[in-house]
Design a protein around this motif. Structure first.
Motif, PDB file in Angstrom:
ATOM      1  N   LEU A  15      43.493 -12.672 -47.240  1.00 31.37           N
ATOM      2  CA  LEU A  15      43.155 -12.903 -48.643  1.00 31.37           C
ATOM      3  C   LEU A  15      43.888 -14.135 -49.169  1.00 31.37           C
ATOM      4  N   ARG A  16      45.167 -14.219 -48.883  1.00 28.63           N
ATOM      5  CA  ARG A  16      45.960 -15.362 -49.350  1.00 28.63           C
ATOM      6  C   ARG A  16      45.441 -16.665 -48.742  1.00 28.63           C
ATOM      7  N   ARG A  19      42.144 -17.644 -50.342  1.00 27.70           N
ATOM      8  CA  ARG A  19      42.337 -18.080 -51.731  1.00 27.70           C
ATOM      9  C   ARG A  19      42.903 -19.493 -51.768  1.00 27.70           C
ATOM     10  N   GLN A  26      45.861 -17.085 -58.177  1.00 23.37           N
ATOM     11  CA  GLN A  26      45.633 -15.647 -58.121  1.00 23.37           C
ATOM     12  C   GLN A  26      44.872 -15.182 -59.358  1.00 23.37           C
ATOM     13  N   GLY A  30      41.112 -13.449 -59.416  1.00 23.11           N
ATOM     14  CA  GLY A  30      40.914 -12.132 -60.005  1.00 23.11           C
ATOM     15  C   GLY A  30      39.877 -12.131 -61.109  1.00 23.11           C
ATOM     16  N   VAL A  44      46.018  -9.396 -57.824  1.00 26.46           N
ATOM     17  CA  VAL A  44      45.820 -10.210 -56.622  1.00 26.46           C
ATOM     18  C   VAL A  44      47.161 -10.414 -55.919  1.00 26.46           C
ATOM     19  N   TYR A  47      47.884  -7.408 -53.888  1.00 24.78           N
ATOM     20  CA  TYR A  47      47.034  -7.391 -52.694  1.00 24.78           C
ATOM     21  C   TYR A  47      47.588  -8.345 -51.638  1.00 24.78           C
ATOM     22  N   GLU A  48      47.985  -9.537 -52.070  1.00 29.93           N
ATOM     23  CA  GLU A  48      48.479 -10.547 -51.125  1.00 29.93           C
ATOM     24  C   GLU A  48      49.836 -10.186 -50.535  1.00 29.93           C
ATOM     25  N   LEU A  62      35.927 -10.068 -54.068  1.00 29.87           N
ATOM     26  CA  LEU A  62      36.863 -11.152 -53.745  1.00 29.87           C
ATOM     27  C   LEU A  62      36.247 -12.070 -52.687  1.00 29.87           C
TER      28      LEU A  62
END
Length: 110
Positions: A15-16, A19, A26, A30, A44, A47-48, A62
């Motif tokens: 995810l990071r 992104r 973040q 979101g 976010v 999550y990261e 996402l």
């Protein structure tokens, strides 16, 4: 390192990376994924860091914002993750050629 297990750590890292590649903060991610602006950045971030794992629906949203499919987030092998992204971004004709090549390769195995 993520607090959860391997799955959570993989999702957090992917995810990071997605992104950052998309050039979004973040908060921006979101909000674009439909989160309330007041909680977008902290969610976010969690999550990261692997503190929380997004549910499937959130992961789908996402991924839509980031232009990556859900399987990318779950791939625990970096090469597989890159193949998932490459396949996702291909048009129909290159996908058919790649699948034909994969099929021939599999059939050639002893």
């Amino acid at each position: 390192m993520a607090r959860g297990g391997k799955k959570e750590a993989v999702i957090a890292a992917r995810l990071r990376a997605a992104r950052l590649e998309a050039g979004l903060s973040q908060r921006e991610l979101g909000i674009q994924a439909g989160m309330d602006p007041s909680v977008a950045s902290p969610r976010v971030n969690q999550y990261e860091r692997g503190k929380h794992t997004p549910d499937t629906g959130t992961l789908l949203r996402l991924g839509q914002v980031l232009g990556v499919p859900v399987p990318y987030f779950l791939a625990d092998d970096d090469d597989l993750a890159m193949l998932i992204i490459a396949y996702h971004r291909m048009s129909a004709a290159p996908r058919r050629r790649l699948l034909a090549l994969a099929s021939r390769t599999e059939q050639a195995r002893p």
